[in-house]
Design a protein around this motif. Structure first.
Motif, mmCIF file in Angstrom:
data_model
loop_
_atom_site.group_PDB
_atom_site.id
_atom_site.type_symbol
_atom_site.label_atom_id
_atom_site.label_comp_id
_atom_site.label_asym_id
_atom_site.label_seq_id
_atom_site.Cartn_x
_atom_site.Cartn_y
_atom_site.Cartn_z
ATOM 1 N N ALA A 221 0.829 -1.208 0.000
ATOM 2 C CA ALA A 221 0.000 0.000 0.000
ATOM 3 C C ALA A 221 0.862 1.257 0.000
ATOM 4 O O ALA A 221 0.608 2.216 -0.742
ATOM 5 C CB ALA A 221 -0.935 0.007 1.209
ATOM 6 N N LEU A 222 1.898 1.258 0.825
ATOM 7 C CA LEU A 222 2.785 2.415 0.891
ATOM 8 C C LEU A 222 3.583 2.569 -0.398
ATOM 9 O O LEU A 222 3.808 3.689 -0.879
ATOM 10 C CB LEU A 222 3.719 2.291 2.100
ATOM 11 C CG LEU A 222 3.017 2.434 3.460
ATOM 12 C CD1 LEU A 222 3.903 1.911 4.578
ATOM 13 C CD2 LEU A 222 2.639 3.894 3.713
ATOM 14 N N THR A 223 4.006 1.457 -0.978
ATOM 15 C CA THR A 223 4.714 1.507 -2.259
ATOM 16 C C THR A 223 3.812 2.079 -3.348
ATOM 17 O O THR A 223 4.238 2.909 -4.168
ATOM 18 C CB THR A 223 5.196 0.106 -2.659
ATOM 19 O OG1 THR A 223 6.054 -0.400 -1.639
ATOM 20 C CG2 THR A 223 5.943 0.129 -3.981
ATOM 21 N N LYS A 224 2.560 1.646 -3.365
ATOM 22 C CA LYS A 224 1.585 2.167 -4.331
ATOM 23 C C LYS A 224 1.452 3.677 -4.193
ATOM 24 O O LYS A 224 1.464 4.410 -5.192
ATOM 25 C CB LYS A 224 0.231 1.483 -4.114
ATOM 26 C CG LYS A 224 -0.912 2.053 -4.952
ATOM 27 C CD LYS A 224 -2.180 1.240 -4.765
ATOM 28 C CE LYS A 224 -3.343 1.819 -5.543
ATOM 29 N NZ LYS A 224 -4.538 0.942 -5.519
ATOM 30 N N GLN A 225 1.348 4.161 -2.966
ATOM 31 C CA GLN A 225 1.233 5.605 -2.745
ATOM 32 C C GLN A 225 2.459 6.350 -3.256
ATOM 33 O O GLN A 225 2.343 7.404 -3.887
ATOM 34 C CB GLN A 225 1.035 5.881 -1.252
ATOM 35 C CG GLN A 225 -0.308 5.427 -0.701
ATOM 36 C CD GLN A 225 -0.389 5.565 0.801
ATOM 37 O OE1 GLN A 225 0.442 6.225 1.428
ATOM 38 N NE2 GLN A 225 -1.385 4.944 1.402
#
Length: 273
Positions: A221-225
């Motif tokens: 999720a953080l990588t996507k952001q």
């Protein structure tokens, strides 16, 4: 687990392995989106974000089309005021609350979203697919920026998404001419990740989703952001966001498991927490 009957226009089920399947189900209308369908998809994506047990999402459709765009049977502003009744600001408000909310729901979903594109994706349907994190296209699929054919400006994030995927010159070619892009060409351009035979689409999407569902969900999720924001800010902002994301991620059980499993020379077992 399923939350829809076979006759519903948006089907939903949660498969073993924590995969949320969202299926557009108006095959006779090439899965053109009504107001109700759009709101249902937005709500299901929000549910996926909020549910710790959901760790990947697949967005697909039934029939020969993925999504033919917005359902225009009621006119270009089918879920807004009729042309004669509109005042300044009505159309912009309709776009913000409608098409743009749908695309941002995909972009902001805290779980990885795979588009399994079974057929034609046109207009907002193309943008719905291209907003996903990974795109798998069946061989018959094609992508069409139909807005210019209707005398319209592309909405639903088209002029935002395409330059980031293709660069400005190729994006303008697609947006200016509205030509259909076959799946194989879309893969060559970088619009989709891979093209598979139609009968292998679901199995491929499931295999990819299962891999994602076994991964470190919060790190994903953080990588996507970070990736989604990377083209919108400067280098200093991107690096600051990266450091902050890693700070947050290091508080998760999965990050601890990843480091521990490396030290212990074993395969990590991520729990999505």
């Amino acid at each position: 687990m399923t939350s829809a009957a076979p006759g519903d226009e948006v089907l939903h089920r949660i498969e073993t392995g924590a995969i949320s399947w969202i299926t557009l189900n108006r095959p006779a209308a090439m899965n053109a989106l009504t107001w109700e369908n759009r709101e249902r998809v937005i709500a299901l994506l929000a549910d996926a974000s909020a549910d710790p047990a959901t760790r990947a999402v697949v967005l697909t459709a039934t029939g020969k089309g993925f999504c033919a765009g917005a359902d225009l049977r009621g006119g270009p502003a089918a879920d807004g005021p009729a042309a004669g009744d509109r005042v300044a600001g009505d159309v912009a408000r309709m776009i913000r609350l409608g098409a743009q909310r749908l695309i941002t729901a995909v972009l902001d979903c805290e779980k990885p979203v795979i588009a399994a594109v079974n057929g034609t994706a046109a207009g907002i349907g193309a943008h719905l697919a291209l907003a996903c994190d990974l795109v798998i296209a069946a061989e018959p699929a094609r992508f069409i920026e139909v807005f210019v054919r209707r005398g319209l400006v592309p909405d639903g994030g088209g002029a935002y998404l395409l330059p980031r995927l293709l660069g400005p010159q190729k994006a303008k070619e697609l947006l200016f001419f509205g030509d259909a892009v076959p799946a194989v060409e879309a893969e060559r351009l970088g619009l989709v990740n891979t093209v598979v035979p139609a009968d292998a689409l679901e199995a491929t999407a499931r295999a990819w989703a299962e891999r994602l569902a076994q991964g470190p969900t919060r790190a994903l999720a953080l990588t996507k952001q970070l990736v989604n924001a990377s083209l919108d800010g400067d280098r200093a902002a991107a690096l600051a966001a990266e450091a902050a994301a890693q700070e947050i991620n290091m508080t998760t059980a999965d990050a601890n498991e990843g480091v521990t499993s490396f030290v212990e020379r074993r395969t990590p077992k991520y729990l999505g927490r």
